[in-house]
Design an enzyme around this catalytic site. Sequence first.
Site, PDB file in Angstrom:
ATOM      1  N   ARG A  13       0.866  -1.171   0.000  1.00 31.76           N
ATOM      2  CA  ARG A  13       0.000   0.000   0.000  1.00 31.76           C
ATOM      3  C   ARG A  13       0.911   1.231   0.000  1.00 31.76           C
ATOM      4  O   ARG A  13       2.061   1.164   0.434  1.00 31.76           O
ATOM      5  CB  ARG A  13      -0.883   0.016   1.248  1.00 31.76           C
ATOM      6  CG  ARG A  13      -1.807  -1.197   1.396  1.00 31.76           C
ATOM      7  CD  ARG A  13      -2.617  -1.086   2.691  1.00 31.76           C
ATOM      8  NE  ARG A  13      -3.563  -2.200   2.845  1.00 31.76           N
ATOM      9  CZ  ARG A  13      -3.321  -3.284   3.586  1.00 31.76           C
ATOM     10  NH1 ARG A  13      -2.170  -3.400   4.231  1.00 31.76           N
ATOM     11  NH2 ARG A  13      -4.225  -4.240   3.681  1.00 31.76           N
ATOM     12  N   LYS A  27      -2.008  -1.924   8.009  1.00 28.27           N
ATOM     13  CA  LYS A  27      -3.165  -1.305   8.669  1.00 28.27           C
ATOM     14  C   LYS A  27      -3.257  -1.758  10.116  1.00 28.27           C
ATOM     15  O   LYS A  27      -3.009  -2.918  10.425  1.00 28.27           O
ATOM     16  CB  LYS A  27      -4.460  -1.687   7.939  1.00 28.27           C
ATOM     17  CG  LYS A  27      -4.654  -0.961   6.612  1.00 28.27           C
ATOM     18  CD  LYS A  27      -5.999  -1.313   6.019  1.00 28.27           C
ATOM     19  CE  LYS A  27      -6.277  -0.522   4.752  1.00 28.27           C
ATOM     20  NZ  LYS A  27      -7.585  -0.866   4.154  1.00 28.27           N
ATOM     21  N   HIS A  85      -1.967   2.051  -6.050  1.00 27.46           N
ATOM     22  CA  HIS A  85      -2.667   0.805  -5.712  1.00 27.46           C
ATOM     23  C   HIS A  85      -2.756  -0.137  -6.909  1.00 27.46           C
ATOM     24  O   HIS A  85      -2.907  -1.353  -6.734  1.00 27.46           O
ATOM     25  CB  HIS A  85      -4.063   1.133  -5.200  1.00 27.46           C
ATOM     26  CG  HIS A  85      -4.488   0.286  -4.029  1.00 27.46           C
ATOM     27  ND1 HIS A  85      -3.897   0.380  -2.786  1.00 27.46           N
ATOM     28  CD2 HIS A  85      -5.414  -0.690  -3.925  1.00 27.46           C
ATOM     29  CE1 HIS A  85      -4.462  -0.498  -1.972  1.00 27.46           C
ATOM     30  NE2 HIS A  85      -5.382  -1.156  -2.632  1.00 27.46           N
ATOM     31  N   ARG A 101      -0.268  -2.780  -6.674  1.00 25.34           N
ATOM     32  CA  ARG A 101      -0.659  -3.809  -5.701  1.00 25.34           C
ATOM     33  C   ARG A 101      -1.633  -4.796  -6.351  1.00 25.34           C
ATOM     34  O   ARG A 101      -1.493  -6.014  -6.195  1.00 25.34           O
ATOM     35  CB  ARG A 101      -1.298  -3.119  -4.497  1.00 25.34           C
ATOM     36  CG  ARG A 101      -1.750  -4.031  -3.372  1.00 25.34           C
ATOM     37  CD  ARG A 101      -2.141  -3.172  -2.178  1.00 25.34           C
ATOM     38  NE  ARG A 101      -2.955  -3.853  -1.191  1.00 25.34           N
ATOM     39  CZ  ARG A 101      -2.478  -4.582  -0.195  1.00 25.34           C
ATOM     40  NH1 ARG A 101      -1.169  -4.759  -0.072  1.00 25.34           N
ATOM     41  NH2 ARG A 101      -3.279  -5.148   0.684  1.00 25.34           N
ATOM     42  N   HIS A 152      -4.115  -9.060   4.010  1.00 24.87           N
ATOM     43  CA  HIS A 152      -5.576  -9.067   4.104  1.00 24.87           C
ATOM     44  C   HIS A 152      -5.997  -9.877   5.327  1.00 24.87           C
ATOM     45  O   HIS A 152      -5.515 -10.998   5.522  1.00 24.87           O
ATOM     46  CB  HIS A 152      -6.202  -9.701   2.856  1.00 24.87           C
ATOM     47  CG  HIS A 152      -6.149  -8.819   1.653  1.00 24.87           C
ATOM     48  ND1 HIS A 152      -6.259  -9.311   0.368  1.00 24.87           N
ATOM     49  CD2 HIS A 152      -5.989  -7.475   1.529  1.00 24.87           C
ATOM     50  CE1 HIS A 152      -6.171  -8.300  -0.493  1.00 24.87           C
ATOM     51  NE2 HIS A 152      -6.016  -7.183   0.188  1.00 24.87           N
ATOM     52  N   TYR A 172      -8.926 -11.111  -6.700  1.00 25.34           N
ATOM     53  CA  TYR A 172      -7.831 -11.190  -7.665  1.00 25.34           C
ATOM     54  C   TYR A 172      -7.816 -12.503  -8.446  1.00 25.34           C
ATOM     55  O   TYR A 172      -6.928 -12.729  -9.270  1.00 25.34           O
ATOM     56  CB  TYR A 172      -6.488 -11.025  -6.936  1.00 25.34           C
ATOM     57  CG  TYR A 172      -6.348  -9.679  -6.304  1.00 25.34           C
ATOM     58  CD1 TYR A 172      -6.103  -8.543  -7.063  1.00 25.34           C
ATOM     59  CD2 TYR A 172      -6.473  -9.527  -4.929  1.00 25.34           C
ATOM     60  CE1 TYR A 172      -5.989  -7.296  -6.477  1.00 25.34           C
ATOM     61  CE2 TYR A 172      -6.358  -8.285  -4.331  1.00 25.34           C
ATOM     62  CZ  TYR A 172      -6.118  -7.177  -5.116  1.00 25.34           C
ATOM     63  OH  TYR A 172      -6.013  -5.945  -4.531  1.00 25.34           O
TER      64      TYR A 172
END
Length: 299
Positions: A149, A173, A245, A248, A271, A280
Amino acid sequence: MINNPYLSSFKSYLKLERSLSVNSIEAYLNDVQKLFQYFESIDKFPHIKEISPEDLKLFISWINELGMLPSTQARVVSGIKSFFSFLLLEQVITEDPSALLETPRLARKLPDVLNIEEINGLINAIDASKPEGMRNKAILEALYSCGLRVTELITLRISNVFEEQEFIKVIGKGNKERIVPIGQSALKYINIYLQESRVHISVKKGYEDFIFLNRLGTGLSRISVFTLIKDLALKSGLKKSISPHTFRHSFATHLIEGGADLRAVQEMLGHSSITTTEIYTHLDRDYLKGILKEFHPRS
């Protein structure tokens, strides 16, 4: 802002227990504020303990009538659910009125993906003669090699690059750490930047361990990386609308289309849910057309 005695406690919970960012906390609080605004608009002021599932259903109808996009409605519902989960946790309420509240169905938009030729075109569009040229090459290589990110990229530290083992430690995150492999090409350009370009920058106090710096010796901003990507797309003649992004997305898609295990990709992307990674698993439409033409007897 409508004052409610439970909002400040909810704010502290989001900050201390869930370790959310300032922006995320504000978004959650705004979502709960909308519920109070709804009650105000209909001249009804129930106590928190008196709010019923029916009240919340009427609230959802209200925000729908306001013309909110389904994605915005879904976010509001998520905020409301978090608020009542917190109240249940704190034993303010004994039953969660939002438990059966449904979010609007959202169409899952497949992210834009770059092919390797387009990625090489962007990297080749960088002017290596400029002082920031090698830094920018290292940035693009790191984005694509590690699926970072943009915030993870600009806060990447020298001490978190383990060259011999070929991995980096990423702070994602919620301050969650993860280990991500890094490719030889990305390592090569990071080393060239550190040894030949960054050494000529007067580094400001507090940024000594940051890999990517601006010309003033402080950390890069998110907007500067977005601007870099947009400028390179223009220079290389790329017509797609891209952002950091996009690298990514491309990282994840290329791995999965190449046969990588979904759980491994989930781990590398950071994730929390495998469902997020599953977006994806789409295949290139041209590839699917080719398969149909080659193997279907009526094509």
